[in-house]
Design a protein around this motif. Structure first.
Motif: not given
Length: 406
Positions: A91-96
Motif C-alpha cells: 500500500v502506498v502512503f507517500t510518493m517521491n
C-alpha cells in the motif's frame, strides 16, 4: 537486535501505529510503468516476506514522469495500479516526486535536479503524482492509519547555481507561483475526496534551500495566504531528510526547533544516513571506494575553526583534501554504524527521533537508501530485499524506544 522477535513484532506495529513507516522504492530502477512494476514484484514483495507485516506493507512509491503519465493516461490506470499493489500486499502512503527522469541511468549527478520548480514540467509531474496518490491511498476500512493523508516529497526549488543563473531574481517568484498552483490543486483534491495530500520540499546540500533556516525564510517570504488559498501551509510542508541535515552539520534538534518557531510543518521524514570520515589516511583510502560515477555525493568538511566547507561532489573534495571532519552525501544503510574505518551519521537518526514531539504532527517516515546498488561490493547484503528489511526493522525498533508508536 533479536531479529526473529522484531520481525514478529513489526507486523503488529504496522496496524497499531499512528506513525507510518515504509521504504522508498526509488532504490529500484524503472523508467516505464512496466519496468517499475517488474522491480516492485521482484523486490518489494521480497521485502514484505522478510518483514512479515499483518496486512498491507506501506511503501513510498517512486514513478518517473513517463511512468506517471502512463498511469494517468489510462482511464482505469490508477485503480488498476492500486489493485495490483493490494494483490501483492503493498500500500502506498507517500510518493517521491524528486527524481523526474531515469534515476538509475549510468550517470545521474546533477540531472536529478531537473526540471526545477520554475519549469512547468515539474508542476505538471507533481499534479499527476497527487492525482495518482489520491487514488492509491486505501479506504479507512482497509488501513485506518494510512487512509486520509498522503505526502509527496520534492526538490527544494532546484540546484543552486543552475537555478539562479537561469532566471536571476525572478525565478524564485516563478517557482513560488507554480508551488501555489499545485497547492490549490491539492486543496481541490481534499475538497472533493476528503484526502489531504501535502507537497513536502526537501532541503538538500547544494540546492537553493539546504538548511532549515533557509526553508523557513522561503516560506515567510513566498508562501503566503491568498484569496484562493487561505492556508497554503496545510498543503506545502517540508520533507526532512536526516542525512541531508547531517551532511550540512546542522544539528537535528536545531532543525526541528527552527521549523517549530517558523510555523513550518514537517510533512515527511526520510530516514537516511551519511558517511563520516575522520580525515585519517586509512579512512581516506576507504572513502575512495565511494567515489562512484552515478550519483552526486556532496561533501562538507568541518575544519578546526568550526567553519564548514562545501564541495558539490566527493571528487572535488578529494582535489583539495581539506583537514577536518568529512561528511558525505552517500545514502548508506541506516542500520550500519561503521563502514570499516569510516563512520556513519546513524546517531543523527536516533537524535531526531528522540527530539520529535507529538505536537509536531509528523506521521510519515520513509527509509530512503537509494544507493544500495553502488555500494562497494563488500558492504552489500545477501540480497537487496534483506538489506531493506533489516533497515525497516532497525528503524521500527528505534521508533519503539522513543515512543513513536503505541
Amino acid at each position: 537486535i533479536d531479529r526473529r522477535r522484531t520481525r514478529t513484532q513489526i507486523g503488529d506495529a504496522y496496524q497499531m501505529n499512528p506513525f507510518v513507516l515504509g521504504y522508498c522504492t526509488n532504490v529500484h530502477s524503472g523508467t516505464t510503468l512496466a519496468t517499475t512494476l517488474e522491480a516492485l514484484d521482484r523486490h518489494a514483495t521480497a521485502v514484505r516476506q522478510f518483514v512479515k507485516p499483518v496486512g498491507l506493507m506501506p511503501i513510498g512509491l517512486w514513478l518517473s514522469a513517463r511512468a506517471a503519465q502512463e498511469v494517468v493516461d489510462d482511464p482505469d490506470g490508477i485503480a488498476r495500479l492500486r489493485d495490483w499493489l493490494f494483490n501483492r500486499g503493498l500500500v502506498v502512503f507517500t510518493m517521491n516526486g524528486f527524481p523526474y527522469g531515469d534515476f538509475h541511468a549510468g550517470r545521474v549527478k546533477k540531472a536529478v535536479y531537473e526540471p526545477h520548480w520554475a519549469d512547468v514540467r515539474r508542476a505538471l509531474y507533481t499534479i499527476s503524482l497527487a492525482d495518482i496518490l489520491a487514488g492509491l491511498l486505501p479506504d479507512v476500512t482497509i488501513a485506518p492509519d494510512i487512509a486520509g493523508e498522503g505526502s509527496i516529497s520534492t526538490l527544494p526549488l532546484g540546484w543552486r547555481s543552475t537555478f539562479t543563473q537561469e532566471g536571476c531574481g525572478a525565478i524564485v517568484g516563478l517557482a513560488s507561483a507554480q508551488l501555489e498552483q499545485v497547492a490549490r490543486h491539492l486543496k481541490r483534491i481534499e475538497d472533493s475526496t476528503g484526502v489531504c495530500i501535502h507537497l513536502d520540499l526537501e532541503p538538500e546540500p547544494g540546492c537553493v534551500i539546504d538548511r532549515a533556516k533557509q526553508m523557513v525564510d522561503f516560506f515567510d517570504q513566498c508562501i503566503r495566504p491568498s484569496a484562493a488559498l487561505q492556508d497554503p501551509r496545510r498543503y506545502l510542508r517540508v520533507c526532512h531528510d536526516i542525512c541531508h541535515s547531517a551532511v550540512m552539520f546542522e544539528p537535528q534538534v536545531e532543525a526541528l526547533e527552527t521549523y517549530r518557531r517558523g510555523g513550518v510543518r514537517i510533512g515527511k521524514v526520510q530516514v537516511s544516513s551519511a558517511i563520516t570520515c575522520d580525515g585519517s589516511e586509512r579512512a581516506f583510502r576507504a572513502l575512495r571506494a565511494f567515489d562512484e560515477p552515478k550519483f552526486l555525493h556532496q561533501t562538507c568538511v568541518l575544519d578546526g575553526a568550526g567553519e564548514v566547507h562545501f564541495f558539490d561532489d566527493l571528487e572535488r573534495a578529494f582535489d583539495e583534501a581539506p583537514n577536518g571532519v568529512w561528511r558525505v552525501h552517500f545514502h548508506v544503510p541506516v542500520d550500519t554504524e561503521f563502514l570499516g574505518p569510516l563512520g556513519t551519521t546513524r546517531r543523527e537518526i536516533v537524535e531526531f527521533l528522540a527530539a520529535v514531539k507529538p505536537e509536531d504532527g509528523i506521521r510519515h517516515y520513509e527509509v530512503e537508501t537509494y544507493a544500495w546498488n553502488v555500494l562497494p561490493m563488500n558492504l552489500r547484503r545477501d540480497s537487496l530485499a534483506r538489506g531493506i528489511a533489516d533497515e525497516l526493522i532497525w528503524t521500527r525498533a528505534q521508533m519503539a524506544v522513543h515512543g513513536k508508536h503505541k
